[in-house]
Design a protein around this motif. Structure first.
Motif, PDB file in Angstrom:
ATOM      1  N   ILE A  50       0.852  -1.204   0.000  1.00  0.00           N
ATOM      2  CA  ILE A  50       0.000   0.000   0.000  1.00  0.00           C
ATOM      3  C   ILE A  50       0.876   1.237   0.000  1.00  0.00           C
ATOM      4  O   ILE A  50       0.646   2.189  -0.772  1.00  0.00           O
ATOM      5  N   SER A  51       1.895   1.233   0.817  1.00  0.00           N
ATOM      6  CA  SER A  51       2.796   2.381   0.914  1.00  0.00           C
ATOM      7  C   SER A  51       3.495   2.631  -0.419  1.00  0.00           C
ATOM      8  O   SER A  51       3.575   3.779  -0.879  1.00  0.00           O
ATOM      9  N   LEU A  52       4.001   1.576  -1.062  1.00  0.00           N
ATOM     10  CA  LEU A  52       4.660   1.715  -2.356  1.00  0.00           C
ATOM     11  C   LEU A  52       3.678   2.210  -3.423  1.00  0.00           C
ATOM     12  O   LEU A  52       4.016   3.032  -4.272  1.00  0.00           O
ATOM     13  N   SER A  53       2.443   1.693  -3.382  1.00  0.00           N
ATOM     14  CA  SER A  53       1.425   2.089  -4.355  1.00  0.00           C
ATOM     15  C   SER A  53       1.075   3.580  -4.195  1.00  0.00           C
ATOM     16  O   SER A  53       0.970   4.316  -5.181  1.00  0.00           O
ATOM     17  N   LEU A  54       0.912   4.010  -2.950  1.00  0.00           N
ATOM     18  CA  LEU A  54       0.609   5.425  -2.691  1.00  0.00           C
ATOM     19  C   LEU A  54       1.770   6.317  -3.103  1.00  0.00           C
ATOM     20  O   LEU A  54       1.570   7.390  -3.680  1.00  0.00           O
ATOM     21  N   ASP A  55       2.974   5.862  -2.825  1.00  0.00           N
ATOM     22  CA  ASP A  55       4.159   6.645  -3.198  1.00  0.00           C
ATOM     23  C   ASP A  55       4.240   6.786  -4.721  1.00  0.00           C
ATOM     24  O   ASP A  55       4.489   7.878  -5.237  1.00  0.00           O
ATOM     25  N   GLY A  56       3.985   5.706  -5.434  1.00  0.00           N
ATOM     26  CA  GLY A  56       4.009   5.759  -6.903  1.00  0.00           C
ATOM     27  C   GLY A  56       2.902   6.666  -7.435  1.00  0.00           C
ATOM     28  O   GLY A  56       3.105   7.440  -8.385  1.00  0.00           O
ATOM     29  N   ALA A  57       1.730   6.605  -6.815  1.00  0.00           N
ATOM     30  CA  ALA A  57       0.607   7.443  -7.248  1.00  0.00           C
ATOM     31  C   ALA A  57       0.940   8.918  -7.036  1.00  0.00           C
ATOM     32  O   ALA A  57       0.674   9.760  -7.909  1.00  0.00           O
ATOM     33  N   MET A  58       1.532   9.230  -5.908  1.00  0.00           N
ATOM     34  CA  MET A  58       1.878  10.629  -5.607  1.00  0.00           C
ATOM     35  C   MET A  58       2.930  11.154  -6.581  1.00  0.00           C
ATOM     36  O   MET A  58       2.877  12.320  -6.989  1.00  0.00           O
ATOM     37  N   LYS A  59       3.867  10.303  -6.963  1.00  0.00           N
ATOM     38  CA  LYS A  59       4.871  10.713  -7.950  1.00  0.00           C
ATOM     39  C   LYS A  59       4.229  10.983  -9.300  1.00  0.00           C
ATOM     40  O   LYS A  59       4.557  11.968  -9.961  1.00  0.00           O
ATOM     41  N   LYS A  60       3.303  10.122  -9.712  1.00  0.00           N
ATOM     42  CA  LYS A  60       2.589  10.342 -10.973  1.00  0.00           C
ATOM     43  C   LYS A  60       1.798  11.658 -10.930  1.00  0.00           C
ATOM     44  O   LYS A  60       1.810  12.427 -11.892  1.00  0.00           O
ATOM     45  N   ILE A  61       1.127  11.868  -9.818  1.00  0.00           N
ATOM     46  CA  ILE A  61       0.315  13.090  -9.667  1.00  0.00           C
ATOM     47  C   ILE A  61       1.204  14.325  -9.717  1.00  0.00           C
ATOM     48  O   ILE A  61       0.923  15.280 -10.443  1.00  0.00           O
ATOM     49  N   SER A  62       2.291  14.300  -8.962  1.00  0.00           N
ATOM     50  CA  SER A  62       3.164  15.482  -8.932  1.00  0.00           C
ATOM     51  C   SER A  62       3.834  15.720 -10.278  1.00  0.00           C
ATOM     52  O   SER A  62       4.011  16.875 -10.691  1.00  0.00           O
ATOM     53  N   LYS A  63       4.183  14.650 -11.001  1.00  0.00           N
ATOM     54  CA  LYS A  63       4.798  14.810 -12.315  1.00  0.00           C
ATOM     55  C   LYS A  63       3.789  15.378 -13.319  1.00  0.00           C
ATOM     56  O   LYS A  63       4.099  16.293 -14.072  1.00  0.00           O
ATOM     57  N   LYS A  64       2.565  14.832 -13.310  1.00  0.00           N
ATOM     58  CA  LYS A  64       1.544  15.258 -14.263  1.00  0.00           C
ATOM     59  C   LYS A  64       1.042  16.675 -13.965  1.00  0.00           C
ATOM     60  O   LYS A  64       0.828  17.457 -14.877  1.00  0.00           O
ATOM     61  N   PHE A  65       0.889  16.995 -12.688  1.00  0.00           N
ATOM     62  CA  PHE A  65       0.281  18.274 -12.322  1.00  0.00           C
ATOM     63  C   PHE A  65       1.292  19.273 -11.741  1.00  0.00           C
ATOM     64  O   PHE A  65       0.886  20.242 -11.126  1.00  0.00           O
ATOM     65  N   ALA A  66       2.568  19.036 -11.959  1.00  0.00           N
ATOM     66  CA  ALA A  66       3.593  19.923 -11.424  1.00  0.00           C
ATOM     67  C   ALA A  66       3.407  21.360 -11.941  1.00  0.00           C
ATOM     68  O   ALA A  66       3.514  22.319 -11.195  1.00  0.00           O
ATOM     69  N   LYS A  67       3.111  21.470 -13.224  1.00  0.00           N
ATOM     70  CA  LYS A  67       2.918  22.785 -13.824  1.00  0.00           C
ATOM     71  C   LYS A  67       1.717  23.492 -13.194  1.00  0.00           C
ATOM     72  O   LYS A  67       1.766  24.668 -12.851  1.00  0.00           O
ATOM     73  N   ALA A  68       0.627  22.750 -13.035  1.00  0.00           N
ATOM     74  CA  ALA A  68      -0.585  23.341 -12.445  1.00  0.00           C
ATOM     75  C   ALA A  68      -0.344  23.712 -10.981  1.00  0.00           C
ATOM     76  O   ALA A  68      -0.814  24.732 -10.495  1.00  0.00           O
ATOM     77  N   LEU A  69       0.418  22.888 -10.265  1.00  0.00           N
ATOM     78  CA  LEU A  69       0.690  23.173  -8.851  1.00  0.00           C
ATOM     79  C   LEU A  69       1.575  24.394  -8.681  1.00  0.00           C
ATOM     80  O   LEU A  69       1.444  25.137  -7.725  1.00  0.00           O
TER      81      LEU A  69
END
Length: 167
Positions: free
Chosen positions: A145-164
Motif C-alpha cells: 500500500i505504501s509503495l502504491s501510494l508513493d508511486g501514485a503521488m509521484k505520478k500526480i506530482s509529475k503530471k500536475f507539477a505545472k498546475a501546482l
C-alpha cells in the motif's frame, strides 16, 4: 437636548438685549433701541415667552426622535427579498461550478492513475484511512500500500507539477 445656539437660548442668556435671527444673521436690540426701560422689559418678557413656547412646541418631536446615524450599520444590514433570491441563486451557481470543477479534477486523476492507485489514494486522502486500514481492507501488506501510494503521488506530482506551480 438643549441647543445652546437656539434663538431661545441666545435671547435668554443675554438679559440686556433681545436677540432674533434673521436671514442676515443675529440682530440684537438693546435697551437703547427702546423709548423706555418699561417698553424694553415688556418686549424682553414677550420675546422670552414666545421663544420658550416655540422651543416647547418643538421639544416633543426632537425629544422623541432617534438619530439614525448610530443605527445605519444595522439598518443597512437588512437584506431585501431580491438580495436573498440572488444570493441563493448565486450560491447554487457557485456550488454547481465547484461540483463541475471537482468532477473535472477527479477525472484528471483517474486518467493519470490506474484503478488500484486511484482507489488507494481516495481511501487515504478522502476517507482518511491509514495505510494499515487500507492494507487490511484489501488483504495485502502495508508495504505494498505504501509503495502504491508513493508511486501514485509521484505520478500526480509529475503530471500536475505545472498546475501546482501556478497556484
Amino acid at each position: 437636548m438643549f441647543d445652546k445656539k437656539s434663538e431661545y437660548a441666545l435671547n435668554k442668556h443675554d438679559q440686556d438685549s433681545i436677540i432674533y435671527i434673521s436671514v442676515s444673521g443675529h440682530i440684537r436690540l438693546t435697551r437703547a433701541d427702546f423709548s423706555s426701560e418699561e417698553e424694553f422689559l415688556k418686549w424682553k418678557a414677550w420675546s422670552d415667552a414666545d421663544y420658550h413656547q416655540t422651543e416647547k412646541e418643538g421639544r416633543s418631536f426632537n425629544d422623541n426622535r432617534v438619530a439614525l446615524d448610530d443605527y445605519l450599520d444595522v439598518v443597512g444590514a437588512v437584506r431585501s427579498a431580491e438580495d436573498e433570491f440572488f444570493s441563493e441563486f448565486l450560491k447554487a451557481d457557485a456550488q454547481a461550478e465547484e461540483k463541475a470543477l471537482r468532477e473535472k479534477r477527479l477525472a484528471a486523476l483517474k486518467a493519470v492513475l490506474n484503478a488500484k492507485q486511484y482507489r488507494r489514494v481516495w481511501l487515504y486522502l478522502a476517507e482518511k484511512k491509514s495505510i494499515t486500514e487500507i492494507a487490511k481492507l484489501e488483504g495485502v501488506t502495508k508495504a505494498s500500500i505504501s509503495l502504491s501510494l508513493d508511486g501514485a503521488m509521484k505520478k500526480i506530482s509529475k503530471k500536475f507539477a505545472k498546475a501546482l506551480k501556478n497556484t
